[in-house]
Design an enzyme around this catalytic site. Structure first.
Site, PDB file in Angstrom:
ATOM      1  NE  ARG A  47      -2.379   0.507   3.661  1.00  0.00           N
ATOM      2  CZ  ARG A  47      -1.693   1.134   4.623  1.00  0.00           C
ATOM      3  NH1 ARG A  47      -1.363   2.407   4.482  1.00  0.00           N
ATOM      4  NH2 ARG A  47      -1.340   0.486   5.712  1.00  0.00           N
ATOM      5  CE1 TYR A  99     -17.898   8.959 -15.908  1.00  0.00           C
ATOM      6  CE2 TYR A  99     -16.706   9.099 -13.834  1.00  0.00           C
ATOM      7  CZ  TYR A  99     -17.395   8.358 -14.776  1.00  0.00           C
ATOM      8  OH  TYR A  99     -17.573   7.020 -14.566  1.00  0.00           O
ATOM      9  CG  ASP A 171     -10.598  14.081 -15.380  1.00  0.00           C
ATOM     10  OD1 ASP A 171      -9.825  13.541 -16.195  1.00  0.00           O
ATOM     11  OD2 ASP A 171     -11.629  13.514 -14.955  1.00  0.00           O
ATOM     12  CE  LYS A 196     -13.030   5.967 -18.842  1.00  0.00           C
ATOM     13  NZ  LYS A 196     -13.144   5.763 -17.405  1.00  0.00           N
TER      14      LYS A 196
END
Length: 381
Positions: A47, A99, A171, A196
């Site tokens: 992590r 979005y 973004d 994407k």
């Protein structure tokens, strides 16, 4: 310094093994050995850091000309981490066409926890400037909006925001660092849904943040390590591999998009096309020409009132009806009923997202085959 296309292939490559392997190994280890108690180690627990994840984070930082990169388990995890830079009582100016998942995060999760947001048309820099308050700490927007592809100026917004000592979070999923580098244009934080274009093959989910300064890097790392939505080693390796062909894929996405737009412009059943370079007199075209190398591989179009969008997309045979974008295969969706269904209809219509709006993520297939598929679907409505 080597050029961008070379960085895509060779960036983020630590020489950390004696095998001579040309690719970064996949380190499937949740924990790492201490040589002895009190040793200063680079990795101790996955992590907090993993060599495979570090490699793709490093290459993304190089591609964006940033201080440091951070890979997350999804694009939404990256967006959450970026907005976690702010605390209850802070005011954030946010784009009014964002979005759907970001809309849900802001309205259902962050507002009830004390963050204040004002939605504005970020293409109107005067509206952005007018929205600042004494407690404004940041501006968050998409340079190319989804799904209407409206273009905002990173340079102009960053200038206004920094005059108010506010952070600029961008973004930039649609353009990627191949087409635009927001940090070079004045942004402080850039993020991507790496699911994407960066990944490019619809085979994993990932998010990426790149920060401009060490101070911001330290803050994002604290969020990443505390919340723990990190990218696993296997997915980090897939992301690294996808990035290697980003330039080739983006060029083909754009070439195919331009051919499809030429077809749509001559189709009598299409009432409007949304793509930044369609109208050379538009603000969209002026900004994209000044701040980016291209407009990407997503376009949207409206079919004329009275025509059935559902029947159209259900009639497609080659183009896949699915959410997401930026993949090798072409994907189509109806935003009002898929990617933006979370947004109430009155607000969607106010944003310009009509029921007849169709979004097409143009893939890497032969453009003639894609046009033939679109044409036969148009014949059925």
């Amino acid at each position: 310094m080597v050029k961008f296309n070379t960085l895509l292939v060779r960036g983020g490559r630590p020489d950390d093994n004696s095998t001579g392997a040309v690719n970064v190994p996949i380190y499937n280890s949740s924990t790492f050995r201490y040589p002895k108690l009190g040793s200063d180690v680079k990795w101790d627990y996955e992590r907090s850091g993993n060599p495979t994840r570090d490699a793709v984070e490093d290459v993304c930082a190089e591609l964006e000309n940033g201080d440091r990169g951070f890979a997350f388990s999804s694009g939404m995890a990256a967006i959450h981490a970026a907005l976690a830079l702010f605390k209850p009582g802070d005011h954030i100016i946010i784009g009014d066409n964002i979005y759907g998942g970001t809309f849900r995060l802001v309205n259902d999760f962050l507002k009830p926890r004390g963050l204040e947001f004002t939605e504005v048309d970020t293409q109107d820099v005067n509206a952005v400037a007018a929205a600042f308050k004494p407690n404004t700490k940041g501006v968050y927007f998409e340079p190319v909006t989804n799904p209407l592809l409206k273009v905002s100026s990173v340079k102009r917004i960053a200038k206004v925001a920094h005059e108010h000592d506010a952070l600029v979070v961008v973004d930039n999923t649609f353009l990627t660092p191949y087409l635009q580098k927001p940090l070079d244009l004045g942004a402080d934080v850039v993020l991507h849904s790496a699911t994407k274009y960066l990944g490019g093959h619809s085979d994993f989910t990932a998010g990426m943040i790149v920060t401009k300064t060490k101070e911001l890097s330290d803050r994002i790392y604290a969020v990443q390590n505390t919340i723990g939505a990190v990218l696993a080693p296997q997915e980090a390796n897939l992301l690294r591999r996808g990035i290697q062909t980003l330039n080739l894929r983006m060029d083909r996405h754009i070439q195919n998009a331009e051919k499809i737009i030429a077809y749509l412009e001559s189709n009598p059943k299409v009432s409007r096309i949304y793509y930044p370079t369609v109208d050379k007199s538009s603000q969209d075209y002026k900004i994209i020409s000044d701040e980016a190398r291209g407009a990407g591989g997503v376009l949207s179009f409206e079919i004329k009132d009275g025509l059935d969008a559902a029947k159209f997309v259900n009639s497609l045979q080659l183009i896949i009806l699915a959410v997401s974008l930026g993949a090798a295969e072409s994907l189509v969706e109806v935003p009002a009923f898929m990617s933006h269904f979370e947004i109430p209809k009155p607000e969607r219509l106010k944003m310009g997202i009509k029921d007849e709006l169709i979004r097409l993520s143009v893939g890497l297939e032969d453009a003639d085959d894609l046009i033939a598929d679109l044409d036969q679907a148009f014949q059925k409505i």
